[in-house]
Design a protein around this motif. Structure first.
Motif, short mmCIF file in Angstrom:
data_model
loop_
_atom_site.label_atom_id
_atom_site.label_comp_id
_atom_site.label_asym_id
_atom_site.label_seq_id
_atom_site.Cartn_x
_atom_site.Cartn_y
_atom_site.Cartn_z
N ASP A 1 -59.33 64.95 7.60
CA ASP A 1 -60.31 63.92 7.93
C ASP A 1 -61.33 63.90 6.80
N ILE A 2 -61.19 62.96 5.89
CA ILE A 2 -61.98 63.01 4.66
C ILE A 2 -63.48 62.89 4.89
N PHE A 3 -63.90 62.26 5.99
CA PHE A 3 -65.33 62.08 6.23
C PHE A 3 -65.94 63.24 7.03
N ASN A 4 -65.10 64.10 7.61
CA ASN A 4 -65.63 65.17 8.44
C ASN A 4 -65.19 66.56 7.98
N GLN A 5 -64.39 66.62 6.94
CA GLN A 5 -63.95 67.90 6.40
C GLN A 5 -64.28 67.97 4.91
N ASP A 6 -64.49 69.20 4.43
CA ASP A 6 -64.73 69.38 2.99
C ASP A 6 -63.45 69.06 2.23
N LEU A 7 -63.63 68.43 1.08
CA LEU A 7 -62.48 68.13 0.23
C LEU A 7 -62.00 69.42 -0.44
N PRO A 8 -60.71 69.56 -0.67
CA PRO A 8 -60.15 70.83 -1.15
C PRO A 8 -60.30 71.01 -2.67
N VAL A 9 -59.77 72.11 -3.12
CA VAL A 9 -59.68 72.40 -4.56
C VAL A 9 -58.32 71.92 -5.05
N GLU A 10 -58.33 71.10 -6.09
CA GLU A 10 -57.10 70.62 -6.70
C GLU A 10 -57.02 71.14 -8.14
N ARG A 11 -55.95 70.83 -8.81
CA ARG A 11 -55.80 71.19 -10.22
C ARG A 11 -55.78 69.93 -11.06
N VAL B 1 -63.89 56.03 -1.86
CA VAL B 1 -62.71 55.64 -2.64
C VAL B 1 -61.45 56.13 -1.95
N LEU B 2 -61.46 57.39 -1.48
CA LEU B 2 -60.28 57.94 -0.82
C LEU B 2 -59.92 57.17 0.44
N SER B 3 -60.94 56.64 1.12
CA SER B 3 -60.68 55.90 2.36
C SER B 3 -59.90 54.61 2.10
N HIS B 4 -59.94 54.12 0.87
CA HIS B 4 -59.20 52.91 0.52
C HIS B 4 -57.78 53.21 0.05
N ILE B 5 -57.43 54.49 -0.03
CA ILE B 5 -56.10 54.89 -0.49
C ILE B 5 -55.31 55.40 0.70
N SER B 6 -54.09 54.92 0.87
CA SER B 6 -53.26 55.37 1.99
C SER B 6 -53.00 56.86 1.88
N SER B 7 -52.85 57.53 3.02
CA SER B 7 -52.69 58.98 3.03
C SER B 7 -51.47 59.43 2.23
N GLN B 8 -50.40 58.64 2.23
CA GLN B 8 -49.21 59.04 1.48
C GLN B 8 -49.38 58.90 -0.03
N ASP B 9 -50.43 58.19 -0.44
CA ASP B 9 -50.67 58.05 -1.88
C ASP B 9 -51.76 59.00 -2.38
N ARG B 10 -52.33 59.80 -1.49
CA ARG B 10 -53.33 60.78 -1.91
C ARG B 10 -52.66 62.06 -2.40
#
Length: 218
Positions: A102-112, A85-94
């Motif tokens: 690199d969403i496919f090669n790095q762990d996703l972070p902690v958000e609130r 899903v994230l790959s379909h969203i432009s980086s400025q809209d994430r």
């Protein structure tokens, strides 16, 4: 009126009204499911929604962005447990923590999410308690206990211990700035240190077990 004051007492209510008005004005063009997302899945400026598939999620995002744009709003700062899903969203809209990774090669972070820490990679809620030094008084203890944000009650069995100490102080008529008795002081320091262990606690967001099947509404 073209603009509204930021930070006024009425601002959250006006923003909420504006969002729902956008849904009402554009429902016929974009669909009821899109309008309902704006109506029922937003708390102030945070929208939370679970979708059954990647295709459904991407389609809902695209149509909601188009609807909001029609009303002069930019819908952005998206986060998802699905890297597809994230790959379909432009980086400025994430979300901010997802813009430069690199969403496919790095762990996703902690958000609130609504003030609660959400580990996107494991799709679980977690806690990182950062306590400031407070005097060992009834006032200081109340300040520390009240600073722990747990709206869903995940760590209630732990926070109740601190609240019980405070309740005991109230029952013994200990003043706001009076010295804390040694017995309560030892209990308090032990409990306060134990809060640092909460970082290892993870509560899965999804209640549905793996291979549960297709949920139905009856």
């Amino acid at each position: 009126m073209c603009v509204h004051l930021f930070g006024a007492s009425s601002s959250p209510g006006c923003a909420n009204f504006g969002l729902k008005q956008v849904a009402k004005d554009n429902e016929d063009d974009f669909g009821k499911d899109v309008a309902d997302f704006l109506r029922y899945n937003f708390y102030v400026d945070d929208g939370l929604k679970s979708m059954p598939s990647v295709v459904d999620a991407v389609r809902l995002i695209e149509r909601n962005q188009a609807m909001c744009k029609q009303g002069g709003l930019r819908l952005h700062k998206f986060a998802s447990t699905s890297k597809e899903v994230l790959s379909h969203i432009s980086s400025q809209d994430r979300a901010n923590g997802l813009t430069n990774i690199d969403i496919f090669n790095q762990d996703l972070p902690v958000e609130r999410a609504l003030g609660v820490q959400w580990c996107i990679e494991s799709d679980s809620f977690q806690f990182r308690i950062v306590l400031s030094d407070k005097p060992l008084t009834r006032r200081g203890i109340l300040s520390t206990v009240s600073s722990i944000y747990d709206p869903l009650g995940f760590i209630s069995p732990i926070t109740l211990v601190g609240k019980k100490i405070l309740q005991t102080m109230c029952g013994e008529n200990i003043g706001w700035v009076d010295p804390v008795p040694d017995t309560l002081g030892i209990q308090w320091e032990s409990w306060r240190r134990s809060l640092q262990e909460l970082h290892s606690l993870h509560t899965r967001r999804c209640l549905k077990p793996i291979n549960f099947g297709e949920p139905t509404v009856v």
